[in-house]
Design an enzyme around this catalytic site. Structure first.
Site, PDB file in Angstrom:
ATOM      1  CG  ASN A 230      -1.794   1.207   1.318  1.00 61.34           C
ATOM      2  OD1 ASN A 230      -2.366   1.626   0.307  1.00 61.34           O
ATOM      3  ND2 ASN A 230      -1.930   1.801   2.492  1.00 61.34           N
ATOM      4  CG  HIS A 232      -0.512   6.467   4.774  1.00 66.95           C
ATOM      5  ND1 HIS A 232      -1.881   6.373   4.887  1.00 66.95           N
ATOM      6  CD2 HIS A 232      -0.127   7.451   5.634  1.00 66.95           C
ATOM      7  CE1 HIS A 232      -2.305   7.257   5.789  1.00 66.95           C
ATOM      8  NE2 HIS A 232      -1.256   7.917   6.252  1.00 66.95           N
TER       9      HIS A 232
HETATM   10  C1  GRF Z   1      -2.792   8.661  -2.960  1.00 68.77           C
HETATM   11  O1  GRF Z   1      -2.482   9.876  -2.368  1.00 68.77           O
HETATM   12  C2  GRF Z   1      -2.387   7.509  -2.079  1.00 68.77           C
HETATM   13  O2  GRF Z   1      -1.352   7.807  -1.209  1.00 68.77           O
HETATM   14  C3  GRF Z   1      -3.626   7.254  -1.265  1.00 68.77           C
HETATM   15  O3  GRF Z   1      -4.684   7.538  -2.142  1.00 68.77           O
HETATM   16  C4  GRF Z   1      -4.285   8.484  -3.108  1.00 68.77           C
HETATM   17  C5  GRF Z   1      -4.683   7.971  -4.463  1.00 68.77           C
HETATM   18  O4  GRF Z   1      -4.537   8.936  -5.452  1.00 68.77           O
HETATM   19  N1  GRF Z   1      -3.594   5.930  -0.714  1.00 68.77           N
HETATM   20  P1  GRF Z   1      -4.755   8.566  -6.988  1.00 68.77           P
HETATM   21  O5  GRF Z   1      -6.190   8.063  -7.108  1.00 68.77           O
HETATM   22  O6  GRF Z   1      -3.768   7.518  -7.332  1.00 68.77           O
HETATM   23  O7  GRF Z   1      -4.537   9.835  -7.740  1.00 68.77           O
END
Ligand code: GRF
Length: 321
Positions: A230, A232
């Site tokens: 994942n 974050h």
């Molecule tokens: C990202 O900021 C990631 O860290 C979090 O969700 C967001 C997803 O952004 N888990 P995107 O949809 O990939 O633009």
């Protein structure tokens, strides 16, 4: 030319030099051994000697470069390089002899796996190819970067996009990129099998969460131990846990007057934002930065690092096979 090789192999100038020296010495050793073996066989006819020499050199070459790489400290690079070459050749052979593999089909009537309209990438093969499912529910900018990064990979394939939100931007990306999608429902996800059967039926080897907000059920983490990562948008263990997602994270960080933030890439376990940390990168927060400014900086870090770190984790798994 050297710069292109450096970028392709993602190595420093010094390492590139050592790799090229290994190629040269490995090649010379292999030629030398080939000639010695031919001498032992005492074959006079050129018609037999030349193809035999080519055959010997082809067989000896991988062993020779691996041997030399032990002395130049590049064994790991050449082991991976040869594995990739083998996978590429096997892939070509498969492509020559087999009909293309069909995309995953519907597993049951409730499961909405939408097949891709065209092959996802050139490899399309299983076995030596690690098939990734990207779980995303938002705009999908990370998913897009990951797809772009692995587009021409012969060993890693983005095989499925899993999403829990009809109409999410990532579904549009999947459609444009001809990647099959699996639209999941809460009840089945949390009270059923966590869609493990569907993922296995689609031959998914590795799971990447990229903006997926539901907690991953234990059935699913158990099915992909150390094979689920994942990202974050903060420096864990701070600013993580339930409710810490999207702009909430950036707002909390700005409100606390933190001087920096960043990203954390980690394995997924049964607790929110808790698994072992694989990689972190930081960005400075300037006075006056808004949560939106911070979100932009963090997104840039995510796009720059996530695909590369995924590749490294998978390569480690592939090397353990
Ligand atoms: C990202 O900021 C990631 O860290 C979090 O969700 C967001 C997803 O952004 N888990 P995107 O949809 O990939 O633009």
């Amino acid at each position: 030319m050297f710069e292109r090789l450096q970028q392709k192999w993602k190595v420093s100038g010094w390492r590139l030099l050592l790799i090229l020296v290994t190629f040269a010495l490995g090649g010379s050793l292999c030629g030398y051994l080939g000639r010695q073996l031919l001498g032992l066989l005492q074959i006079d006819s050129a018609v037999i000697r030349i193809p035999l020499y080519i055959l010997l050199v082809t067989i000896l070459w991988p062993f020779c470069v691996l041997l030399i790489s032990l002395f130049t400290g590049q064994f790991k690079f050449f082991r991976t390089y040869l594995k990739k070459m083998g996978a590429r050749m096997a892939g070509k052979k498969r492509a020559d002899h087999l009909v293309p593999q069909a995309p995953p089909t519907n597993v049951n009537n409730d499961t909405l796996i939408q097949p891709a309209t065209q092959p996802v990438n050139q490899s399309g093969a299983q076995g030596s190819v690690t098939r990734i499912a990207v779980f995303a529910s938002g705009a999908g900018s990370n998913a897009q970067k990951i797809i772009d990064y692995f587009r021409n990979s012969t060993t890693i394939q983005i095989a499925l996009i899993v999403c829990n939100k009809p109409g999410a931007g990532v579904l549009g990306i999947a459609e444009r990129e001809h990647i099959p999608t699996l639209l999941i429902e809460k009840e089945a996800f949390f009270r059923g099998n966590g869609y493990v059967d569907e993922l296995k039926a689609a031959h998914i080897d590795f799971v990447v969460l990229a903006g997926f907000l539901w907690k991953i059920p234990a059935t699913l983490t158990a099915a992909y131990p150390n094979k689920m990562v994942n990202i974050h948008p903060a420096l864990l263990p701070r600013y993580g846990g339930k409710g810490m997602y999207g702009m909430h994270v950036h707002e909390a960080i700005i409100a606390a007057g933190e001087p920096e933030s960043g990203i954390t890439i980690h394995f997924v376990d049964n607790v929110y934002d808790n698994g072992a940390i694989i990689f972190q990168a930081t960005c400075a927060i300037a006075p006056g930065d808004t949560p939106a400014d911070l979100a932009q900086k963090v997104h840039q870090l995510e796009h720059a690092h996530y695909p590369r770190i995924i590749e490294q984790v998978i390569e480690q798994l592939q090397n353990q096979r």
